[in-house]
Design a protein around this motif. Sequence first.
Motif, PDB file in Angstrom:
ATOM      1  N   LEU A 162       0.825  -1.214   0.000  1.00 20.76           N
ATOM      2  CA  LEU A 162       0.000   0.000   0.000  1.00 20.76           C
ATOM      3  C   LEU A 162       0.858   1.264   0.000  1.00 20.76           C
ATOM      4  CD1 LEU A 162      -2.477  -1.311   2.670  1.00 20.76           C
ATOM      5  CD2 LEU A 162      -3.155  -0.712   0.349  1.00 20.76           C
ATOM      6  N   ALA A 163       2.158   1.072  -0.144  1.00 25.40           N
ATOM      7  CA  ALA A 163       3.100   2.191  -0.088  1.00 25.40           C
ATOM      8  C   ALA A 163       2.844   3.018   1.173  1.00 25.40           C
ATOM      9  CB  ALA A 163       3.024   3.032  -1.350  1.00 25.40           C
ATOM     10  N   ASP A 164       2.639   4.323   1.043  1.00 25.67           N
ATOM     11  CA  ASP A 164       2.466   5.155   2.233  1.00 25.67           C
ATOM     12  C   ASP A 164       1.011   5.423   2.574  1.00 25.67           C
ATOM     13  OD1 ASP A 164       5.168   5.369   2.832  1.00 25.67           O
ATOM     14  OD2 ASP A 164       5.448   7.003   1.394  1.00 25.67           O
ATOM     15  N   THR A 165       0.106   4.744   1.902  1.00 29.48           N
ATOM     16  CA  THR A 165      -1.318   4.969   2.178  1.00 29.48           C
ATOM     17  C   THR A 165      -1.682   4.448   3.569  1.00 29.48           C
ATOM     18  OG1 THR A 165      -1.711   4.595  -0.166  1.00 29.48           O
ATOM     19  CG2 THR A 165      -3.650   4.631   1.274  1.00 29.48           C
ATOM     20  N   LEU A 166      -2.317   5.312   4.352  1.00 34.05           N
ATOM     21  CA  LEU A 166      -2.795   4.927   5.677  1.00 34.05           C
ATOM     22  C   LEU A 166      -4.303   5.167   5.728  1.00 34.05           C
ATOM     23  CD1 LEU A 166      -0.198   6.855   7.921  1.00 34.05           C
ATOM     24  CD2 LEU A 166      -0.060   4.464   7.184  1.00 34.05           C
ATOM     25  N   PRO A 167      -5.016   4.440   6.596  1.00 32.37           N
ATOM     26  CA  PRO A 167      -6.429   4.767   6.773  1.00 32.37           C
ATOM     27  C   PRO A 167      -6.571   6.150   7.420  1.00 32.37           C
ATOM     28  CG  PRO A 167      -5.811   2.834   8.084  1.00 32.37           C
ATOM     29  CD  PRO A 167      -4.560   3.374   7.482  1.00 32.37           C
ATOM     30  N   GLU A 168      -7.521   6.925   6.961  1.00 28.98           N
ATOM     31  CA  GLU A 168      -7.803   8.203   7.621  1.00 28.98           C
ATOM     32  C   GLU A 168      -8.324   7.912   9.036  1.00 28.98           C
ATOM     33  OE1 GLU A 168      -7.419  11.310   6.437  1.00 28.98           O
ATOM     34  OE2 GLU A 168      -6.528  10.481   4.599  1.00 28.98           O
ATOM     35  N   PRO A 169      -8.005   8.787  10.007  1.00 30.63           N
ATOM     36  CA  PRO A 169      -8.549   8.577  11.362  1.00 30.63           C
ATOM     37  C   PRO A 169     -10.076   8.454  11.318  1.00 30.63           C
ATOM     38  CG  PRO A 169      -6.926  10.351  11.359  1.00 30.63           C
ATOM     39  CD  PRO A 169      -7.151   9.972   9.921  1.00 30.63           C
ATOM     40  N   GLY A 170     -10.586   7.494  12.052  1.00 30.60           N
ATOM     41  CA  GLY A 170     -12.040   7.319  12.106  1.00 30.60           C
ATOM     42  C   GLY A 170     -12.627   6.561  10.942  1.00 30.60           C
ATOM     43  N   THR A 171     -11.768   6.130  10.005  1.00 29.56           N
ATOM     44  CA  THR A 171     -12.265   5.339   8.879  1.00 29.56           C
ATOM     45  C   THR A 171     -11.459   4.053   8.784  1.00 29.56           C
ATOM     46  OG1 THR A 171     -10.740   6.199   7.197  1.00 29.56           O
ATOM     47  CG2 THR A 171     -12.726   7.490   7.625  1.00 29.56           C
ATOM     48  N   THR A 172     -11.808   3.216   7.795  1.00 33.54           N
ATOM     49  CA  THR A 172     -11.092   1.962   7.607  1.00 33.54           C
ATOM     50  C   THR A 172     -10.619   1.864   6.165  1.00 33.54           C
ATOM     51  OG1 THR A 172     -13.150   0.824   7.050  1.00 33.54           O
ATOM     52  CG2 THR A 172     -12.473   0.777   9.358  1.00 33.54           C
ATOM     53  N   LEU A 173      -9.611   1.024   5.954  1.00 32.73           N
ATOM     54  CA  LEU A 173      -9.047   0.830   4.620  1.00 32.73           C
ATOM     55  C   LEU A 173      -8.994  -0.670   4.361  1.00 32.73           C
ATOM     56  CD1 LEU A 173      -7.609   2.304   2.226  1.00 32.73           C
ATOM     57  CD2 LEU A 173      -5.470   1.947   3.452  1.00 32.73           C
ATOM     58  N   GLU A 174      -9.625  -1.136   3.279  1.00 33.50           N
ATOM     59  CA  GLU A 174      -9.625  -2.570   2.996  1.00 33.50           C
ATOM     60  C   GLU A 174      -8.235  -3.003   2.532  1.00 33.50           C
ATOM     61  OE1 GLU A 174     -12.967  -5.433   1.917  1.00 33.50           O
ATOM     62  OE2 GLU A 174     -12.258  -4.746  -0.050  1.00 33.50           O
TER      63      GLU A 174
END
Length: 356
Positions: free
Chosen positions: A12-24
């Motif tokens: 995912l390289a540097d992609t992080l989930p935004e605070p308060g959300t989720t990332l599949e």
Amino acid sequence: MNSLEAQLHYPLADTLPEPGTTLEVATGVRWIRMALPFALDHINLWLLRDELDGRQGWTVIDCCIARDEAKAQWEQVFASSLEGLPILRVLVTHMHPDHIGLAHWLCERWSTPEQPCRLWISATDYNAARMASQSTTGFGGASAAEFFRSHGLSDPDALEKIRARSSYYPGMVPAVPGTFRRLQDGDVVRIGGRLWECISGYGHAPEHIALYCPELRVLVSGDMVLPRISTNVSVYDIEPESDPLRQFLESIDKFRRLPADTLVLPSHGKPFTGLHRRIEQLHEHHRDRLAEVLEACTGAGGTAADMLPVLFKRKLDLHQTTFAMGESVAHLHTLWFQGKLRRTRDAQGVWRFAPA
Ligand SMILES: [Zn+2]
């Protein structure tokens, strides 16, 4: 990125989930990243689409420490990511505060009169968490101060602060659910129709449970395999003759049988591939540290406190010093149990380790 990290791959390289959300990050597996008020400034938690007893919902893996900021972030996750479905159960990899802290709150929040939202955890860590949330054992207080003193920590100010730190664990884990479901090595847990295998690990926590899904080739590694930092492996006052470093190194070898392209979801840092390389790196890291400690003990020998500048090249604050002391004793103990060092107690009751 350091040179060791460059040998791993971050899909995912540097992609992080935004605070308060989720990332599949894999089918049905979502990443939550929450802030921690420590030098280690975040923890990763996982939200898995699930079905339990005919009900649709979600399984949570790990919880964050008990504090208002974390509860507020959870509420945001509930609003943004649950698709109107409930949390069905809470899996916890191990008893450390950043993992189990809010389990009690989550289970209570999502239990209904018809259906409990149950905590799933190893029995060893369940009981250790129950005990620690009601006492000071292992994380501060007089016994911890005496343990560090007996390993050469002599700064009276530091010892006094450790002695005074009596509610360290309960402050972050004020309660633990009154009931639980036991996870053991080799157990298979069905989550959202997929099978996840429990893999026990020792040396970091009493009985850490990692979860591996062969269908997805995903490993929820907890704290047993981290991409950037080496896992804390410490001797604690409650078990003063333990050999956690040997246990840890043996435990991570259990992950070698997993496929080379396994996606590792660690509790700190970013999802990565390169599991086998990372296991090698951790072995190399500790092999080097053990050699340095053995070298430093030649001649008159040394105490765990003497080894701090050998093992840790940076300046340590008090919090870091207590962790570092535990790690220092762990390295000495591995060499002691290997028969390379012997230990003697001096007139002040301080353990000195010298070549056997
Ligand atoms: Zn941990």
